[in-house]
Design an enzyme around this catalytic site. Structure first.
Site, short mmCIF file in Angstrom:
data_model
loop_
_atom_site.label_atom_id
_atom_site.label_comp_id
_atom_site.label_asym_id
_atom_site.label_seq_id
_atom_site.Cartn_x
_atom_site.Cartn_y
_atom_site.Cartn_z
N ASP A 257 0.87 -1.18 0.00
CA ASP A 257 0.00 0.00 0.00
C ASP A 257 0.91 1.23 0.00
O ASP A 257 2.09 1.14 0.34
CB ASP A 257 -0.87 -0.05 1.26
CG ASP A 257 -1.56 1.26 1.51
OD1 ASP A 257 -2.23 1.75 0.57
OD2 ASP A 257 -1.43 1.81 2.62
N ASP A 259 -0.09 5.14 0.93
CA ASP A 259 -0.27 6.12 2.01
C ASP A 259 -0.36 5.45 3.38
O ASP A 259 -1.18 4.55 3.59
CB ASP A 259 -1.52 6.95 1.76
CG ASP A 259 -1.45 7.69 0.42
OD1 ASP A 259 -0.33 7.99 -0.03
OD2 ASP A 259 -2.51 7.95 -0.18
MG LIG Z 1 -2.85 3.20 3.49
#
Ligand SMILES: [Mg+2]
Ligand SMILES: [Zn+2]
Length: 437
Positions: A257, A259
């Site tokens: 992932d 962020d």
């Molecule tokens: Mg995230």
């Protein structure tokens, strides 16, 4: 699996930087790499993918190459030679190919580049794009001092960025590997055998017109043109790195992932200034790069659908990410983002991207694309993220899952799922995968 492609190998270089190994008695392509001439490694890999027709451009000490390979029949291929009486640069001697090749596509390879490639994939890419010339490109651990290729999101090559340029904007980690598939039509413009540079004289005029493509691959391709590099390449062959990374073999991948996992959680990010790495991120990704796993980012960026920024802005943010990682010797093998969002009815939204899609996590659309592209074995691969959405995505795709305690640290509670493993941050997560505590 025979095909019509001719492989042209540029083996005429003097190889001055390898003189400590060749003693100027054998031509560089005949240098033994783990007991086999470099040129033979190249021919064997190509031949395994049905490429049987070779033209070898020879120069300095070229008769030794001819003596060894003759017409190629001992190696199950057919070889002819072009003798360069004087050095004609990287493309000058292609003039002599003009009538042999007509408008057939050919592969062009430089003699000091060692590789182990699934050629069927690069050829399929070249054909699917109806490309005039396809350059093999890849990320490396030192983009800041490498010659880079500039590409758009449709894989068009739009320019080149020499390492001697002063770079004032963010750049993608996309390095020219010295391996090409070129349409024979390009040669028809050559009228005399003059000194020529492949990139500057032949390819650059075609750039930005939608005819030249970059084929990005994480497979093993290295320049072995100096003593230090030659030794590293030799070691990698012995350690099995070359063949492991060939995309005909299944790959292991760590999906990441973005962020809150790689970069600091700051809510929705729509400006490049807002992107700031988690302190451990570069070290963690470097560890992935060195381990032989692929590092691939999968990220939802509904900021586009929400009208907060454009696709170009997202790409600029991702170039910044590549630069920040590259400065610390780390790189991503690939990145996919979903610009969509399902909920309509906000005044500022961008209706083009307001839709229910299969790519938005926890959908597996982005993962499915990468799994196909890189021949990934999910049962030996991971999804690492900071939200329950990431964990649900990993479960949906049959991946191992790790929740990191950075970012939202699972407090989003959107899905009632539990990760197989939890870790303080990305570095600890990667260390756990590798059994390092
Ligand atoms: Mg995230
Ligand atoms: Zn989507």
């Amino acid at each position: 699996m025979k095909n019509n492609y001719t492989a042209v190998i540029q083996a005429g270089g003097k190889g001055t930087r390898l003189t400590p190994l060749t003693h100027d008695k054998i031509p560089k392509p005949m240098l033994l790499l783990n007991g086999k001439p470099m040129l033979q490694w190249q021919i064997d890999n190509l031949s395994r993918y049905g490429i049987k027709e070779f033209v070898i451009i020879i120069g300095h000490l070229g008769e030794k190459i001819k003596e060894h390979f003759e017409d190629g029949s001992r190696f199950g291929v057919h070889i002819t030679y072009i003798e360069e009486k004087e050095p004609l640069g990287s493309a000058g001697s292609l003039f002599f190919l003009k009538n042999r090749i007509q408008d057939q596509p050919f592969l062009l390879i430089f003699g000091d580049v060692m590789f182990d490639l699934a050629w069927d994939r690069m050829i399929a890419f070249h054909e699917s794009k109806d490309s005039t010339a396809t350059l093999l490109v890849h990320p490396n651990s030192h983009p800041y001092d490498s010659d880079l290729i500039l590409m758009d999101y449709e894989d068009h090559v739009i320019g080149m960025d020499s390492k001697t340029n002063i770079r004032k904007s963010w750049y993608d980690n996309c390095v020219n590997a010295g391996i090409y598939i070129i349409s024979g039509s390009v040669l028809q413009k050559l009228n005399t055998p003059a000194k020529m540079d492949l990139e500057k004289d032949l390819l650059k005029p075609l750039m930005g017109k939608g005819h030249i493509y970059g084929y990005r691959t994480p497979e093993y391709v290295r320049d072995a043109g100096t003593v230090g590099r030659f030794q590293a390449v030799q070691k990698a062959q012995k350690d099995g790195v070359w063949s492991t990374k060939n995309l005909s073999n299944v790959q292991r991948c760590i999906f990441l992932d973005r962020d809150g996992t790689i970069n600091r959680h700051k809510g929705l990010i729509s400006k490049e200034e807002e992107l700031e790495l988690e302190p451990c991120a570069a070290e963690a990704i470097r560890l992935i790069n060195e381990s032989g796993y692929l590092a691939v980012v999968i990220t939802n960026q509904s900021v586009v659908a929400r009208g907060m920024c454009s696709i170009d802005d997202i790409e600029r943010i991702h170039r910044k990410l590549a630069v920040l990682l590259g400065e610390q010797g780390a790189y991503l093998d690939d990145l996919a983002f979903c610009p969509h969002h399902p909920d309509k009815g906000y005044p500022e939204e961008n209706p083009e991207y307001k839709m229910t899609c299969s790519c938005r996590k926890p959908g597996t659309g982005m993962l499915d694309g990468m799994i196909e592209k890189y021949n990934i074995d999910c049962s030996n691969s991971y999804m690492i993220g900071d939200s329950t959405i990431d964990i649900q995505t990993g479960i949906n795709a049959g991946l191992h899952t790790i929740l990191v305690h950075t970012g939202v640290a699972g407090t989003d509670a959107k899905y009632d799922v539990k990760a197989e493993t939890e870790a303080r941050d990305l570095l600890e997560a990667v260390k756990k995968i590798h059994g390092i505590s």
